[in-house]
Write an enzyme that holds these catalytic residues in place. Structure first.
Site, short mmCIF file in Angstrom:
data_model
loop_
_atom_site.label_atom_id
_atom_site.label_comp_id
_atom_site.label_asym_id
_atom_site.label_seq_id
_atom_site.Cartn_x
_atom_site.Cartn_y
_atom_site.Cartn_z
N ASP A 190 63.00 100.74 26.80
CA ASP A 190 61.86 101.06 25.95
C ASP A 190 62.26 102.24 25.06
OD1 ASP A 190 60.81 99.28 27.84
OD2 ASP A 190 58.82 100.20 27.75
N LYS A 253 55.95 97.64 20.95
CA LYS A 253 55.12 98.34 21.94
C LYS A 253 54.33 99.43 21.23
CE LYS A 253 55.78 101.29 26.04
NZ LYS A 253 56.76 101.79 27.04
N LYS A 289 53.68 94.77 23.76
CA LYS A 289 53.32 95.58 24.92
C LYS A 289 52.41 96.73 24.52
CE LYS A 289 55.26 98.63 28.49
NZ LYS A 289 56.48 99.23 29.07
#
Lengths: 358, 482
Positions: A190, A253, A289
């Site tokens: 991430d 995300k 996400k």
């Protein structure tokens, strides 16, 4: 308890040596292609001979605008869907299976990470039919402790990297951070984008950073954190989403969880529209996400409704949709127990290895 | 492949108790009609008979007008504005308290989805009473003219598409200004008006201030023709509106008419496209398209037409059509068999004339009146589906090349009720709004209603305004008016 040793050496607990298991790649054919050099691919998509900042600016600013009022009204309308009985049970299990169970604190210890990983394997000891979360999400240096517990079982390990959460470091440091997390056995990375560069209009720099991080990921899937709370406008969220996908992100995300607002429903709606339109344009599927601020089952179900009605059911699995959350799992388990037994239990009946606030 | 099926989520109908037959509400009491032929009102989603309703005769209408006159002279016109306001506030609060009951009854009688009656109709009804309650003691400050006074007894005839909301649009300003009313709800949707009569009793509104007579065209004509009526307010079709205008010509009666429409929803190539698609959906599929100000004509800039239509069709496949009582239903039942036949006739004409017809092909319930959301493309101005009001979930897509052409096509209709403009360019919104001959122009939204905003038409869409300060003008006389 202090450890004055060299960088990243955890003296008081030896590092386990487990490495990342080999897994088949995600659905071949639709995932972001990594065979072509991202700059070549971007030139192709933009239809330009040289990828410059002005080419990227023209492309991103040519995307349709987002009307704030209309976007928020649509999200509010989707929030009124009534999801009950069998569909609620399905939604709760699906939501549990989509969680990236997260701890990202300065005070994280091997013990806490092991506890989190154990919980991901056995989310509800009173009911073994409970699905596992998709992944645990930790800092890069904590990956080995999670791997120690998870081994080759079907819960992934995600690590934040690239000078998370601010992203304020040199490119070299960010790439080293990424490689380190991958070497430690992370299945997923991430990363955070350089919001400063994005807001300054230096899209090419953001593009390159994502593309290089993707390369440093190797087989690990890359989630690109845009920190939408710092981008502020929905137009920016849409542009950052397309830029991240163009540069090869496997997931887009919302947030680090360190900035408020984090994952709002309208922001996630704009991102879901982006991945839907991206697949229409390129044939490639990218995941979404939302992370931060989703705490209740009711909220999670609103997100699933939005996935279902905006992107479509192709995104309704943890391969393509995740929740970045820590306390959400507690509420989902409470609701799940309630649906099984017909009565609410309480926080003391949900085994929690990482109670917040301690 | 994972699927997310929404389990049935029906609203309970136990909150509402529907009497098997209804009288007329005259002089504060429910009374028997004097000989009209009772008629049945159906649930259009199931064709189940909900109740039997009285048909008011000319004698009944006369009794209602006399009750209204008496209440006007003796009580309501003499009461202070502040006291009238108290009654309206009380009615507004009772509507909020009984909102669920009203929403369920509206959905049963009309066929509209419960989510719309619950989230749009009934909250707006309460808002209209609250808003006008506030005006009741401030009419002298509303810039209506010198010495604003009530007009007298008002005859009101309302349609079936927003039964209780249209009642609120009519009754709230009339009462706030000191008038009394005789109101006729539509014959297919009388039940919420009759429940509103109960609310008037509950609020202890003085007898005769509100009178509700049920019936069809003949009852409406009796109201229009009654010499004791000082003012008429009508919402409905342009055909009936013209008949009313003819009936009252040469009399002293004033009228406001809110009639049909063929609203243009104009999409420019720089529009926020996802929101514009939502705007098209809200514009024409809200309330099954039974909306006089519906955006039934899409004017889309030719260079983005294919893209907009592609996105619109994709969106329409996610609309949920079915049981109006299910909380997840987006599009409910067509209000009556007659209306369904009209929609079928006009859409058949659209296909015959060469327009390209598309619908999502979704399943429809086997009983009740249903019509799939339908899109016509390749439509020309000369097609009937571009000219006539369909009043159903049917949209016609036309294209334009320049802002000037968009204005010309939007205005090229006998109607002039509403229009929508979708563009990110503010200056163009202002320029367009100035050129469009439509009473309501929405920018980057559609079908948004608010009691503070005046609503009404140009040309064959009627005259007079309802709502806002302008809406009060129809219910007062000023200066030396007799």
């Amino acid at each position: 308890m202090c450890h004055p040793g060299g960088p990243r050496v955890v003296r008081w607990c030896p590092r386990p040596t487990v490495t990342r298991p080999h897994r088949p790649p995600y659905t071949p054919g639709v995932s972001t292609s990594t065979e072509v050099d991202p700059t070549t691919r971007a030139r192709d998509i933009l239809g330009v001979s040289r990828l410059t900042n002005s080419a990227l600016t023209g492309w991103l600013h040519g995307l349709p605008g987002v009307d704030q009022v209309g976007c928020e009204a649509r999200a509010a309308a989707l929030s009124t869907r009534s999801v009950k009985t069998s569909s609620k049970a399905w939604a709760i299990d699906t939501a549990i299976s989509m969680i990236d169970l997260t701890t990202l604190e300065g005070a994280d210890t091997p013990g806490k990470v092991r506890g989190l990983a154990t919980r991901a394997l056995v989310p509800d000891p009173s009911d073994p039919s409970t699905p596992s979360p998709a992944a645990v999400c930790v800092y890069g240096d904590m990956v080995p402790f999670a791997r120690e517990v998870i081994g080759e079982r079907d819960v992934r390990i995600a690590a934040v990297a690239t000078a998370f959460p601010s992203g304020r470091a040199s490119r070299a440091v960010k790439l080293a951070d990424t490689r380190d997390a991958v070497q430690n056995g992370a299945d997923e990375i991430d990363m955070v984008i350089d919001r400063g560069a994005f807001l300054a209009g230096d899209y090419l720099s953001v593009f390159r950073e994502i593309a290089e991080t993707k390369e440093a990921c190797g087989d690990a899937r890359l989630k690109v954190i845009m920190e939408t709370g710092e981008l502020v406008t929905y137009d920016n969220v849409r542009r950052a989403s397309w830029l991240s996908m163009l540069a090869g992100g496997d997931f887009i995300k919302t947030s680090t969880g360190k900035i408020s607002p984090a994952a709002t429903l309208p922001v996630t709606l704009v991102m879901l529209e982006a991945v839907r339109d991206w697949r229409d344009a390129t044939g490639e599927q990218v995941g979404v996400k939302p992370a931060g601020g989703i705490r209740t089952s009711k909220d999670a179900i609103k997100f699933l409704v939005t996935v279902n009605e905006v992107a479509g059911e192709d995104w309704l699995s943890n391969e393509w949709f995740r929740f970045g959350a820590s306390s959400l799992l507690n509420d989902l388990l409470l609701q799940r127990q309630k649906m099984t037994t017909g009565a609410y239990s309480g926080a003391d009946y949900v085994a929690d290895d990482a109670p917040s606030g301690y | 492949m994972p699927t997310f099926e929404y389990a049935p989520a029906p609203e309970s109908r136990a909150v509402v108790d529907i009497a098997s037959s209804h009288g007329l509400f005259i002089g504060g009491e429910f009374v028997e009609a004097t000989g009209g032929k009772p008629f049945k009102t159906l649930n259009p989603a199931t064709e189940e008979v909900l109740s039997e309703v009285s048909e008011a005769t000319a004698d009944d209408v006369d009794a209602a007008v006399r009750a209204a006159r008496s209440a006007y002279t003796r009580v309501w016109s003499r009461m202070s504005g502040a006291d009238r306001g108290k009654y309206l506030y009380r009615i507004a609060r009772i509507i909020q308290e009984r909102a669920r009951e009203l929403a369920v009854l509206e959905t049963l009688d009309n066929g509209k989805p419960i989510k719309e009656s619950r989230d749009v109709d009934i909250p707006l009804v309460a808002a209209h009473f609250f808003y006008h309650a506030g005006w009741a003691d401030k009419l002298s400050y509303a810039a209506l003219g010198e010495n604003p006074r009530p007009v007298g007894v008002v005859g009101q005839v309302i349609p079936w598409n927003f039964p209780l909301l249209m009642l609120a649009w009519k009754v709230a300003p009339a009462l706030a200004c000191g008038n009394t009313v005789v109101l006729k709800p539509a014959e297919t949707t009388p039940l919420t008006a009759l429940l509103f009569a109960e609310i008037c009793q509950q609020a202890e509104l003085p007898a005769g201030v509100v009178n509700i007579v049920t019936g069809a065209g003949a009852t409406g004509q009796a109201i229009v023709d009654h010499p004791g009526i000082d003012k008429l307010a009508f919402t409905g079709s342009t055909g009936v509106g013209k008949m009313i205008a003819r009936s009252i010509s040469g009399t002293r009666k004033k009228a406001t008419l809110e009639l049909g429409g063929k609203g243009a929803n104009i999409i420019f190539d720089d529009a926020p496209v996802d929101q514009a698609v939502e705007g098209i959906v809200n514009g024409i599929f809200f309330n099954q398209g039974h909306v006089c100000c519906a955006g039934s004509r899409i004017l889309v800039q030719e260079n983005v037409a294919d893209e907009v239509v592609r996105r619109l069709k994709r969106r329409l496949t996610t609309l949920r059509i079915g049981d109006p009582m299910d909380k997840n239903t987006d599009v409910g039942a067509i209000n009556s068999r007659a209306q369904l036949q009209r929609i079928e006739e006009l859409t058949a004409a659209g296909s015959q004339e060469g327009a390209e017809r598309w619908d999502s092909g979704c399943e429809l319930p086997s009983t009740g009146y249903w019509f799939r959301p339908t899109v016509f493309t390749d439509v020309s101005q000369s097609h009937r589906v571009a000219q006539e009001e369909i009043f159903g979930p049917v949209v016609s897509v036309l294209t334009f090349r320049t802002p000037g052409e968009a204005v010309a096509k939007a205005n090229n209709t006998p109607y002039g009720l509403s229009a929508g403009i979708w563009t990110e360019k503010g200056s163009r919104i202002l320029w367009m709004a100035d050129q469009l001959r439509a009473g309501v122009v929405w920018a980057n939204t559609f079908n948004k209603f608010d009691p503070t905003s005046p609503f009404g038409g140009y040309k064959e869409s009627g005259y007079g305004r309802e709502g806002g300060r302008h809406g009060l003008e129809a219910y007062v006389k000023t200066g030396s008016d007799q």
